[in-house]
Motif scaffolding. Sequence first.
Motif, PDB file in Angstrom:
ATOM      1  N   ALA A  16       0.696  -1.250   0.193  1.00  0.00           N
ATOM      2  CA  ALA A  16       0.217  -0.416   0.180  1.00  0.00           C
ATOM      3  C   ALA A  16       1.178   1.659  -0.068  1.00  0.00           C
ATOM      4  CB  ALA A  16      -0.765  -0.406   1.144  1.00  0.00           C
ATOM      5  N   LEU A  17       1.800   1.382   0.967  1.00  0.00           N
ATOM      6  CA  LEU A  17       2.849   2.206   0.200  1.00  0.00           C
ATOM      7  C   LEU A  17       3.908   2.650  -0.374  1.00  0.00           C
ATOM      8  CD1 LEU A  17       3.908   2.050   4.448  1.00  0.00           C
ATOM      9  CD2 LEU A  17       3.294   3.474   3.675  1.00  0.00           C
ATOM     10  N   GLN A  19       2.859   1.888  -3.448  1.00  0.00           N
ATOM     11  CA  GLN A  19       0.927   2.627  -4.443  1.00  0.00           C
ATOM     12  C   GLN A  19       1.534   3.842  -3.787  1.00  0.00           C
ATOM     13  OE1 GLN A  19      -0.266   0.983  -6.575  1.00  0.00           O
ATOM     14  NE2 GLN A  19       0.554  -0.562  -6.741  1.00  0.00           N
ATOM     15  N   ILE A  20       1.351   4.278  -2.504  1.00  0.00           N
ATOM     16  CA  ILE A  20       1.383   6.210  -2.146  1.00  0.00           C
ATOM     17  C   ILE A  20       2.281   6.507  -2.780  1.00  0.00           C
ATOM     18  CG2 ILE A  20       1.881   7.033  -0.916  1.00  0.00           C
ATOM     19  CD1 ILE A  20      -0.127   5.529   0.933  1.00  0.00           C
ATOM     20  N   ARG A  23       1.744   6.894  -6.738  1.00  0.00           N
ATOM     21  CA  ARG A  23       0.973   8.169  -7.021  1.00  0.00           C
ATOM     22  C   ARG A  23       1.831   8.959  -6.852  1.00  0.00           C
ATOM     23  NH1 ARG A  23      -2.968   5.422  -4.721  1.00  0.00           N
ATOM     24  NH2 ARG A  23      -2.306   4.257  -6.759  1.00  0.00           N
ATOM     25  N   TRP A  26       3.108   9.985 -10.864  1.00  0.00           N
ATOM     26  CA  TRP A  26       2.088  10.368 -11.254  1.00  0.00           C
ATOM     27  C   TRP A  26       1.435  11.748 -10.969  1.00  0.00           C
ATOM     28  CZ3 TRP A  26      -2.384  12.861 -10.237  1.00  0.00           C
ATOM     29  CH2 TRP A  26      -3.843  12.690 -11.184  1.00  0.00           C
ATOM     30  N   ARG A 221     -11.482   2.800 -12.686  1.00  0.00           N
ATOM     31  CA  ARG A 221     -10.101   2.540 -11.842  1.00  0.00           C
ATOM     32  C   ARG A 221      -9.198   3.222 -12.432  1.00  0.00           C
ATOM     33  NH1 ARG A 221      -9.643  -2.860 -11.435  1.00  0.00           N
ATOM     34  NH2 ARG A 221     -10.921  -3.893 -13.166  1.00  0.00           N
ATOM     35  N   GLY A 222     -10.059   4.579 -13.241  1.00  0.00           N
ATOM     36  CA  GLY A 222      -8.763   5.130 -13.817  1.00  0.00           C
ATOM     37  C   GLY A 222      -9.102   6.385 -14.126  1.00  0.00           C
ATOM     38  N   SER A 235      -1.193   0.355  -9.518  1.00  0.00           N
ATOM     39  CA  SER A 235      -1.968  -1.329  -9.631  1.00  0.00           C
ATOM     40  C   SER A 235      -3.157  -1.094  -8.568  1.00  0.00           C
ATOM     41  CB  SER A 235      -0.782  -2.597  -8.769  1.00  0.00           C
ATOM     42  OG  SER A 235       0.112  -2.176  -9.242  1.00  0.00           O
ATOM     43  N   GLY A 236      -4.367  -2.462  -9.253  1.00  0.00           N
ATOM     44  CA  GLY A 236      -5.764  -3.339  -8.908  1.00  0.00           C
ATOM     45  C   GLY A 236      -6.170  -1.636  -9.460  1.00  0.00           C
ATOM     46  N   ASN A 237      -6.613  -1.307  -7.939  1.00  0.00           N
ATOM     47  CA  ASN A 237      -7.946  -0.326  -8.700  1.00  0.00           C
ATOM     48  C   ASN A 237      -7.772   1.355  -8.876  1.00  0.00           C
ATOM     49  OD1 ASN A 237      -9.182  -2.515  -8.084  1.00  0.00           O
ATOM     50  ND2 ASN A 237      -9.626  -2.775  -6.184  1.00  0.00           N
ATOM     51  N   ASP A 238      -6.654   1.593  -9.214  1.00  0.00           N
ATOM     52  CA  ASP A 238      -6.479   3.369  -9.425  1.00  0.00           C
ATOM     53  C   ASP A 238      -4.929   2.963 -10.230  1.00  0.00           C
ATOM     54  OD1 ASP A 238      -6.230   5.578  -9.007  1.00  0.00           O
ATOM     55  OD2 ASP A 238      -5.694   6.205  -7.203  1.00  0.00           O
ATOM     56  N   ARG A 240      -3.645   4.320 -13.511  1.00  0.00           N
ATOM     57  CA  ARG A 240      -4.108   5.680 -14.214  1.00  0.00           C
ATOM     58  C   ARG A 240      -2.521   6.125 -15.833  1.00  0.00           C
ATOM     59  NH1 ARG A 240      -4.369  10.292  -9.098  1.00  0.00           N
ATOM     60  NH2 ARG A 240      -5.086   8.475  -8.111  1.00  0.00           N
ATOM     61  N   LEU A 275      -5.098  -8.062  -4.911  1.00  0.00           N
ATOM     62  CA  LEU A 275      -4.948  -6.740  -4.361  1.00  0.00           C
ATOM     63  C   LEU A 275      -4.286  -6.399  -2.981  1.00  0.00           C
ATOM     64  CD1 LEU A 275      -5.821  -4.408  -5.387  1.00  0.00           C
ATOM     65  CD2 LEU A 275      -7.666  -4.257  -3.642  1.00  0.00           C
ATOM     66  N   LEU A 276      -3.015  -5.758  -3.681  1.00  0.00           N
ATOM     67  CA  LEU A 276      -1.750  -5.460  -2.657  1.00  0.00           C
ATOM     68  C   LEU A 276      -1.217  -6.698  -1.924  1.00  0.00           C
ATOM     69  CD1 LEU A 276      -4.033  -2.487  -0.664  1.00  0.00           C
ATOM     70  CD2 LEU A 276      -2.502  -1.802  -2.426  1.00  0.00           C
TER      71      LEU A 276
ATOM     72  N   PRO B  33      -9.936   8.561  -9.354  1.00  0.00           N
ATOM     73  CA  PRO B  33     -11.282   7.752  -9.580  1.00  0.00           C
ATOM     74  C   PRO B  33     -12.003   6.997  -8.124  1.00  0.00           C
ATOM     75  CG  PRO B  33      -9.139   6.683 -10.768  1.00  0.00           C
ATOM     76  CD  PRO B  33      -8.884   6.892  -9.161  1.00  0.00           C
ATOM     77  N   GLY B  35     -13.814   3.945  -7.852  1.00  0.00           N
ATOM     78  CA  GLY B  35     -13.107   2.536  -8.106  1.00  0.00           C
ATOM     79  C   GLY B  35     -12.514   2.736  -6.816  1.00  0.00           C
ATOM     80  N   ALA B  36     -11.261   2.802  -7.413  1.00  0.00           N
ATOM     81  CA  ALA B  36      -9.914   3.241  -5.949  1.00  0.00           C
ATOM     82  C   ALA B  36     -10.526   3.377  -4.194  1.00  0.00           C
ATOM     83  CB  ALA B  36      -9.081   4.293  -6.371  1.00  0.00           C
ATOM     84  N   GLN B  39      -9.641   1.059  -1.790  1.00  0.00           N
ATOM     85  CA  GLN B  39      -8.204   1.117  -1.856  1.00  0.00           C
ATOM     86  C   GLN B  39      -7.057   1.872  -1.452  1.00  0.00           C
ATOM     87  OE1 GLN B  39      -6.075  -0.595  -5.637  1.00  0.00           O
ATOM     88  NE2 GLN B  39      -4.277   0.663  -5.489  1.00  0.00           N
ATOM     89  N   GLU B  43      -4.215   2.389   1.936  1.00  0.00           N
ATOM     90  CA  GLU B  43      -3.245   3.258   1.316  1.00  0.00           C
ATOM     91  C   GLU B  43      -2.771   4.125   2.520  1.00  0.00           C
ATOM     92  OE1 GLU B  43      -3.400   2.778  -3.274  1.00  0.00           O
ATOM     93  OE2 GLU B  43      -3.645   4.593  -2.796  1.00  0.00           O
ATOM     94  N   ALA B  46      -2.463   2.343   6.110  1.00  0.00           N
ATOM     95  CA  ALA B  46      -0.619   2.120   5.866  1.00  0.00           C
ATOM     96  C   ALA B  46      -0.119   3.750   6.582  1.00  0.00           C
ATOM     97  CB  ALA B  46      -0.729   1.651   4.710  1.00  0.00           C
TER      98      ALA B  46
END
Lengths: 494, 494
Positions: A16-17, A19-20, A23, A26, A221-222, A235-238, A240, A275-276, B33, B35-36, B39, B43, B46
């Motif tokens: 999860a971290l 993913q942060i 982002r 991004w 989800r994007g 990854s997963g549900n976000d 972009r 997921l995760l 999004p 849908g995120a 998740q 995050e 975490a």
Amino acid sequence: MTAFADLMAFQRETEALAQIAGRLGWDQETVMPAGAAHQRGEEMGAIEGVLHARRTDPRVGDWLGTAEAPDAAGQRALDLIARAYRRNACIPARLAAETARVTSVAQGIWAEARGKDDVAHFLPTLEHVVALRREAGQALAAGGFGGGDVYDALLDDYEPGATGAGIAAVFGRMRPRLVALRAALLGARHAPVPLAHRFGKDGQMALARDLAGAFGYDWSRGRLDLAVHPFSSGSGNDVRITTRVSESDPFNCFYSTVHEVGHATYEQGIDQAYLLTPLGAGVSMGVHESQSRIYENQLGRSRAFTGWLFGRMRETFGDFGVADAEAFYGTVNRVQPGYIRTEADEVHYNLHIMMRFDLERQLMSGALAVADLEEAWNSRFAADFGVAVDRPAHGMLQDVHWSVGLFGYFPTYALGNVYAGCLHKALRAAVPDLDAALARGDAAPATGWLNDCLQRHGGLYAPAEVVERACGFAPDEGPLLDYLETKFRAIYRL
Amino acid sequence: MTAFADLMAFQRETEALAQIAGRLGWDQETVMPAGAAHQRGEEMGAIEGVLHARRTDPRVGDWLGTAEAPDAAGQRALDLIARAYRRNACIPARLAAETARVTSVAQGIWAEARGKDDVAHFLPTLEHVVALRREAGQALAAGGFGGGDVYDALLDDYEPGATGAGIAAVFGRMRPRLVALRAALLGARHAPVPLAHRFGKDGQMALARDLAGAFGYDWSRGRLDLAVHPFSSGSGNDVRITTRVSESDPFNCFYSTVHEVGHATYEQGIDQAYLLTPLGAGVSMGVHESQSRIYENQLGRSRAFTGWLFGRMRETFGDFGVADAEAFYGTVNRVQPGYIRTEADEVHYNLHIMMRFDLERQLMSGALAVADLEEAWNSRFAADFGVAVDRPAHGMLQDVHWSVGLFGYFPTYALGNVYAGCLHKALRAAVPDLDAALARGDAAPATGWLNDCLQRHGGLYAPAEVVERACGFAPDEGPLLDYLETKFRAIYRL
């Protein structure tokens, strides 16, 4: 079971971290105010520090020592965590910190050097990065990674199981056929017409969104934004995507979008149960690139799909000087030697990669000094492409990869093409009427097959294994070369 | 000195991670999004877990025990770290992580419930959030915060030094004068005309950007986006604002923007030496709100500034049915009982806050059950505003605050109004020709005074202290009520 559950809970927070952190990347490339850059550097340093501490946390080693997986997926997750943990343990903290610091500065220096075509401005930094990556490769090789080979130990991070020797053998078989095809196409009497028109930005972005939808991108989800260099993130549900817009070259926007949708739908399509977890992301750079490439090229640049795209472009932009769908198919697939890898056609693309692969292997072995790189690049480019590099920004300064320490990454692009060739062959056998759907702008039969056979598995199987499972045969370069020869000889009427 | 330097280096990383968590919140409200959402909950959980671990790290306690500050600013930083450390030590890690996870998801559920006017959809979630916040308040009260009172222990996080009893006393003195003023205005023969026109979204956003510029917002360190509930986010060099657009009510867009610019320029205006330290953010919610409110109301809704705004609106939208600048000043300041706090005029606004303050104190004490909240809200609203709530989105579902666990936050809005009244009195004395600049759409003499006297200090002084230093007198509700009575009696020709 307790050690396994504890490890997985800890790992889930780490994912999860991560993913942060992704982002934040991004954000930096799409929406961040320019004045925030320095503060962002501190923020990224802080979260990377947290991630590094977790990835080398001694408790992970303890858990790995006693954890028992309840099933095959759990065992695969343990194997992936153990592999990453052992890799991280090989790298001294001092080397990790220095590499993070030097590469973050190096990226800015590379951008400056590229902006003013000044190789000398970049060389001391590149020398430092190369030295640090060689040191990391040596430490990993000493720890048993890459069979003791420095380059292979680095490559193994992007494409587990691949070796420099194996890739060199594939490239050795590909090169003669690509060179012959290239010569035949450049010597053909017939050649497709290039675009010579301006295409409005709003129309391009609207059509880019339609293209993403046609290839199954899940907007819930994007999202799609603009960036200097297109990328997919998360990854997963976000997950972009980004693209860019040039009024003279709408294909840049359209095919960057479809390419990134390939990456993104791979991530979106992974089984939600992963997921995760270590299985919740694409398994390797090569397999990732196989998805982006088959979407972009074998599907997106096919005669059937470009027929639909031609109609949509006519609706959006009016008459843009290309007579019909058949001519448009040629225009989309025009073959031309060019300096820039990311703008290369399907025939030239792998020649760019082969050149970078040979050069970076020599840099890592020490056979090539950084001071001699420009000369080596330029003479090799002239030999392979028949054109002299006119300026460093069109030569060794064109890509960011080496400045940020990505040695062993480039060949995964060509490996992705090879995998895409195999997957396309199997896909066509499995979905014989695919062209009818593509001609309606509907790629769902193809993306559905890819999702079912490959994408949903995420990291469950090793890279070559998941491709072989999807194809029903062991992957090699044959299908890609057969496809390229058939497609381009027809377009060039040979 | 070593313990101090070590603590500050550790704290700096913690502040950087807190900025990241804040930016995730921005992302969630503007670009994420849909849908995120789930998740994102993980995050957020975490990174909040990482922050909680750092904020309760025993090393911080050790450093605090031996650190010696080199100067007064260093001592203030130590005091703020110690206070936060003692607060966080009261909250179990499990409770912190669960609260982060639950409130992140709750926000989405609240938005859904508000969208379909479905209180029942939100109640179980709100019950969960209320239970978690009561548990936190009880833990803090047991640790000595808020003098042992649950609500005060939570309030103390947003407005250090304030108490529920103290605020109740201020509200008790304000209420009779506000109620009398409200009655007089609603009974007046003259009333300003409302807007009856449509205002294009693009024109509103362009003018919102001009307004932000007029109040000194630094675009190189910020950006403006749309959000359901406008907010400002971030500290230092990445401070982003949001607004919303309604074609029938452009004042919503304009004054939300000016309000958030008040918050944002406070953050942007803090001494850069305090960046990523405990002094590098606004000192309390009440002081923060004093900046947003004085920008929005005492300056932005002044006769002088609205004269300029009237001209800009005529340029942008043409004739919109308001005869002249004098009539426009009345229209901007029209007093009317309405359902929505954020759209309330200056006279009604504090009555909204008094109602929320009483309700949330009862929720936290347990005197009011979540299941009974809607009825309590609606009957209190009818009594205070003389109008029945017509739908939940206009009632208890209108604000995000409780869904994200912000109990004890609402009264700081009214405290901000009280501080703004005092600051405005001092500002007018210090800058006697301010109206001439405001009439040109230039708020710089006011924002410059506020920056110099208050904003640049960040967290250096305690809330009431920094306001008193700026004003030259101890703040109370008198100047605000005097200002409201003078301004609105004149507009309503009483």
